[in-house]
Design a protein around this motif. Sequence first.
Motif, PDB file in Angstrom:
ATOM      1  N   UNK A 227       0.813  -1.218   0.000  1.00  0.00           N
ATOM      2  CA  UNK A 227       0.000   0.000   0.000  1.00  0.00           C
ATOM      3  C   UNK A 227       0.849   1.271   0.000  1.00  0.00           C
ATOM      4  N   UNK A 228       0.287   2.329  -0.566  1.00  0.00           N
ATOM      5  CA  UNK A 228       0.932   3.640  -0.583  1.00  0.00           C
ATOM      6  C   UNK A 228      -0.050   4.642  -0.002  1.00  0.00           C
ATOM      7  N   UNK A 314      -2.194   3.341   9.640  1.00  0.00           N
ATOM      8  CA  UNK A 314      -1.663   4.416  10.478  1.00  0.00           C
ATOM      9  C   UNK A 314      -2.078   4.319  11.925  1.00  0.00           C
ATOM     10  N   UNK A 315      -2.220   3.086  12.442  1.00  0.00           N
ATOM     11  CA  UNK A 315      -2.778   2.908  13.782  1.00  0.00           C
ATOM     12  C   UNK A 315      -1.732   2.657  14.875  1.00  0.00           C
ATOM     13  N   UNK A 316      -0.455   2.647  14.532  1.00  0.00           N
ATOM     14  CA  UNK A 316       0.563   2.307  15.522  1.00  0.00           C
ATOM     15  C   UNK A 316       0.519   3.162  16.769  1.00  0.00           C
ATOM     16  N   UNK A 317       0.606   4.493  16.609  1.00  0.00           N
ATOM     17  CA  UNK A 317       0.576   5.379  17.768  1.00  0.00           C
ATOM     18  C   UNK A 317      -0.788   5.346  18.447  1.00  0.00           C
ATOM     19  N   UNK A 318      -1.853   5.263  17.664  1.00  0.00           N
ATOM     20  CA  UNK A 318      -3.186   5.217  18.264  1.00  0.00           C
ATOM     21  C   UNK A 318      -3.366   3.995  19.160  1.00  0.00           C
ATOM     22  N   UNK A 364      -6.025  -7.986  11.759  1.00  0.00           N
ATOM     23  CA  UNK A 364      -6.896  -7.448  10.719  1.00  0.00           C
ATOM     24  C   UNK A 364      -6.106  -6.650   9.692  1.00  0.00           C
ATOM     25  N   UNK A 365      -5.181  -5.813  10.167  1.00  0.00           N
ATOM     26  CA  UNK A 365      -4.339  -5.060   9.237  1.00  0.00           C
ATOM     27  C   UNK A 365      -3.445  -5.987   8.437  1.00  0.00           C
ATOM     28  N   UNK A 366      -2.981  -7.062   9.069  1.00  0.00           N
ATOM     29  CA  UNK A 366      -2.175  -8.058   8.378  1.00  0.00           C
ATOM     30  C   UNK A 366      -2.982  -8.682   7.239  1.00  0.00           C
ATOM     31  N   UNK A 367      -4.231  -9.028   7.508  1.00  0.00           N
ATOM     32  CA  UNK A 367      -5.073  -9.656   6.491  1.00  0.00           C
ATOM     33  C   UNK A 367      -5.347  -8.704   5.335  1.00  0.00           C
ATOM     34  N   UNK A 368      -5.614  -7.440   5.635  1.00  0.00           N
ATOM     35  CA  UNK A 368      -5.870  -6.458   4.580  1.00  0.00           C
ATOM     36  C   UNK A 368      -4.632  -6.293   3.704  1.00  0.00           C
TER      37      UNK A 368
END
Length: 420
Positions: A227-228, A314-318, A364-368
């Motif tokens: 992804x970009x 972009x969920x790392x910090x969140x 979930x992010x891994x699957x996407x």
Amino acid sequence: MDFATGWAHILGMDRDYDVIIAGGGLNGPALALALAQGGLRVLVVDARPASARASEGFDGRAYALALASQRLLSALGVWPAVAALAQPILGIRTSDGVPPEGAAPFLLGFDHGELDEGAMGFMVEDRHLYAAFLAVLEAAPGVTLRSGDSVVGQRVDGAQVTVALASGQVLRAALLVGCDGRTSGVAQRAGIRRHGWGYGQTALVGAIRPEHPHQGLAHQVFLPEGPLAILPLRGGLASIVWSESEANARTIAAMGDEEYRVLLESRIGHLTGHLDLAGPRFSYPLTLTLADRYAAPRIALVGDAAHGVHPIAGQGLNLGLRDVAALAEVLAEARARGEDIGAVDVLERYQLWRRFDSTVLALGMDAVNRLFSNTNPFLRAVRGLGMRAVAAMPGPRRSFIREAAGLSGTLPKLLSGQRL
């Protein structure tokens, strides 16, 4: 040991701090401020000199803060210092793309008007966010910041944890919290194992100045190699997180600026028009890493020390700030009830609150990423149909928007904007 000294030891009166936090990135300072609101004495040990990050110039590195994370920063007193420097995220657009054609017309879009609370989130540069935390930390009662030092040893002794610093100082506390990243020394010394895998991808990170105004829109283009993301910044700039296969990324990273710019422009296509590079370029390998446990006797893990995830959303910090809010609330309530904040049963409440949620989101992010990072025509057709279906259904759309804004699930007080 006489009677008075013995009771002082049992009650923790001879401890140097209630909590010692290893790691001064962003989660560490956020946790320190939250715990101080709960009446705890906190030390933050940051390996970097305080001036190192606070004085850095523009480099394009930025964070996408969910609305709930912005509320936490407001409750901690940090948001006023960055509000004028933050770019509201007013919409999200997702699309497929195939080089060299670039991004196709978007398949799925979300707008802030669909959310009652306003903007979906905010983009804030790393340099501004850290400087704001530093200023609030220095003025916060109950918080001590030790810069240019690090935690190199720890030993649990019944009612306390003894912590050794690289400077040679030895300190005692009721709890040691690891906010020290994916290779957390705190976790390793506590015997907490990690599981995960590499994605065979590298993130190329930087900033651009696009020809077309970004209008507060965040774009996610799903390319075959990864992804970009194009994320809006103040001043008409945009942050780029460009995931490529490791082999491609090595070649791209070695390019000169003009060759790099032309290739990036071909990947993005019509979304930006002509673009210019703004600031330096960075790269880092992409992996998933999950700790087996988030807690051990007198030890807790927060942020990347507990879960390192793909940056696709972009969920790392969140995720880290959700940990902060949950742990701070658990410890503040335990202290108010007269409980030992480092006790296993107290820390288990934090783990139960956070581990399932963060693991599900990480997987979930891994699957996407796996679904979209390929050229399989069948999968491309399926995901296109799926995104069009979501676009047509108000219920799933609203659920997605609220999840992206960090407003779903049982929220700790800080994520609702309430002080502890």
